[in-house]
Design a protein around this motif. Structure first.
Motif, short mmCIF file in Angstrom:
data_model
loop_
_atom_site.label_atom_id
_atom_site.label_comp_id
_atom_site.label_asym_id
_atom_site.label_seq_id
_atom_site.Cartn_x
_atom_site.Cartn_y
_atom_site.Cartn_z
N ARG A 1 4.62 15.30 12.74
CA ARG A 1 4.64 15.00 11.30
C ARG A 1 4.21 16.21 10.47
NH1 ARG A 1 4.48 9.26 11.00
NH2 ARG A 1 4.38 8.42 13.12
N GLU B 1 2.33 4.83 1.03
CA GLU B 1 2.32 5.62 2.27
C GLU B 1 1.40 6.82 2.07
OE1 GLU B 1 6.42 5.24 4.55
OE2 GLU B 1 6.66 6.17 2.58
N CYS B 2 0.68 7.16 3.11
CA CYS B 2 -0.29 8.26 2.97
C CYS B 2 0.27 9.55 3.56
CB CYS B 2 -1.62 7.89 3.62
SG CYS B 2 -1.64 7.98 5.42
N GLU C 1 -0.30 7.38 11.33
CA GLU C 1 1.13 7.51 11.04
C GLU C 1 1.37 7.96 9.58
OE1 GLU C 1 2.91 3.79 12.09
OE2 GLU C 1 2.93 4.27 14.22
N PRO C 2 0.82 9.08 9.16
CA PRO C 2 1.11 9.56 7.81
C PRO C 2 2.56 10.02 7.71
CG PRO C 2 -0.12 11.22 9.03
CD PRO C 2 -0.06 10.00 9.89
N VAL C 3 3.11 9.99 6.49
CA VAL C 3 4.49 10.45 6.31
C VAL C 3 4.59 11.96 6.44
CG1 VAL C 3 5.27 8.51 4.94
CG2 VAL C 3 4.16 10.44 3.78
N ASN D 1 2.37 8.68 -3.28
CA ASN D 1 1.74 8.69 -1.96
C ASN D 1 0.22 8.80 -2.10
OD1 ASN D 1 4.52 10.44 -1.54
ND2 ASN D 1 4.11 9.00 0.11
N LYS E 1 0.85 -1.19 0.00
CA LYS E 1 0.00 0.00 0.00
C LYS E 1 0.88 1.24 0.00
CE LYS E 1 -3.96 -1.99 2.44
NZ LYS E 1 -4.82 -1.87 3.63
#
Length: 258
Positions: free
Chosen positions: A76, A6-7, A49-51, A29, A4
Motif C-alpha cells: 500500500r 477510509e484512512c 488496511e489503509p488505502v 480520508n 467511516k
C-alpha cells in the motif's frame, strides 16, 4: 448510519507530509500520522488496511523506513522522495508502490508553488490525483512503469543539475540555464550518465532537456543551491565510483566545493 472515512497513513510530517495530509483530508480520508517516535507495528495492528501508506520522509530516512515497514502495509506504499529510482524500492522487495515525482515547492510559511503538473503512477494514483486536485495542486496520471522511470530521471536531473551546478554559479535557475548553459549542460550530461547506469536504461536527451526547460520556466527565480547541494554532489560521486564512471566535471566541483 454514516460510513467511516477510509484512512490513509502518512509517515513523516515535514512540509510534504503536511501538504499531502491536508490533501487527503480534503478528499474525505482520515489521516493517521506516523512520527519519529511512533510505533509502526502497533499502528499497523490498529489500521491494517489503509488505502495508502505515504512515506513522506526525506531521502536519508527512506531506506530505514522501508526496512521497518510492517508487512501488512507493504503493498500500500506511496513514495515521493527526490533522487528516487526503481532500484530504491526493489531492494526492499517492494514491487508496485504508488510513486509521486513531486513538482511543487512548499516552504515554511509560504503557499504551495507548482512548477509543473505532478505525475503519479501506481495502485493509488487515482486517490492521490483526486486529493491533490482538492487543494489546487495540478497532477497527471502516467500510463506505464517506463513513463514513471523517465519522470523520475527527469526530476533527478533537475534537482541534481541545479544544485550541483549552482555550487559554482549560485543565483537562480533562469540565470544558470540562460547565462551558463554550456556549463549546466555539461553537469547535466554527467548526471544523466549516472542515471542511465543506475536504471540500466537509455533516455532521450532532447526530451529530458525539454523537461528541464519547462521546469525552469515554471519557477525561473528558484534558487539553484542550498544546504543539501554538497551532500547531493557526494552522493552522485559515490554512485559514479560504484559504477566506474569518470565524471571529471563533478570531481572538479567536489574538490572545490565538496
Amino acid at each position: 448510519m454514516a460510513m467511516k472515512p477510509e484512512c490513509a497513513v502518512v509517515i513523516g510530517m515535514g512540509q510534504l507530509g503536511r501538504v499531502f495530509s491536508a490533501a487527503l483530508l480534503a478528499n474525505g480520508n482520515a489521516v493517521i500520522p506516523v512520527l519519529r517516535d511512533s510505533d509502526m507495528q502497533a499502528l499497523a495492528g490498529i489500521f491494517p488496511e489503509p488505502v495508502l501508506v505515504l512515506v513522506a520522509t526525506g531521502e536519508a530516512e527512506l531506506h530505514p523506513v522501508l526496512e521497518a515497514i510492517p508487512q501488512v502495509w507493504r503493498d500500500r506504499l506511496g513514495l515521493l522522495q527526490n533522487e528516487l529510482l526503481p532500484r530504491d524500492w526493489q531492494r526492499h522487495g517492494i514491487s508496485d508502490p504508488t510513486v509521486i515525482p513531486v513538482w511543487f515547492e512548499k516552504k515554511q510559511g509560504s503557499d504551495v508553488k507548482p512548477l509543473l503538473p505532478t505525475p503519479v503512477y501506481g495502485p493509488a494514483s487515482e486517490l492521490v490525483l483526486s486529493s491533490m486536485s482538492r487543494v489546487g495542486i495540478p497532477g497527471r496520471p502516467l500510463d506505464s512503469a517506463e513513463q514513471l522511470t523517465f519522470e523520475l530521471v527527469l526530476k533527478n536531473l533537475y534537482i541534481l543539475t541545479i544544485n550541483i551546478a549552482g555550487l559554482r554559479v549560485g543565483g537562480d535557475v533562469d540565470t544558470l540555464w540562460t547565462r551558463h548553459r554550456e556549463f549546466a549542460e555539461a553537469v547535466f550530461d554527467e548526471i544523466l550518465a549516472i542515471q542511465e547506469a543506475l536504471t540500466g536504461g537509455r533516455f532521450s536527451r532532447a526530451a529530458l532537456l525539454a523537461g528541464m526547460d519547462a521546469a525552469i520556466a515554471g519557477d525561473p527565480q528558484h534558487q539553484c543551491t542550498g544546504r543539501s547541494a554538497p551532500v547531493r554532489l557526494r552522493r552522485a560521486l559515490e554512485h559514479a565510483d560504484a559504477l566506474g564512471l569518470a565524471t571529471p566535471l563533478l570531481r572538479d566541483l567536489a574538490r572545490l566545493h565538496g
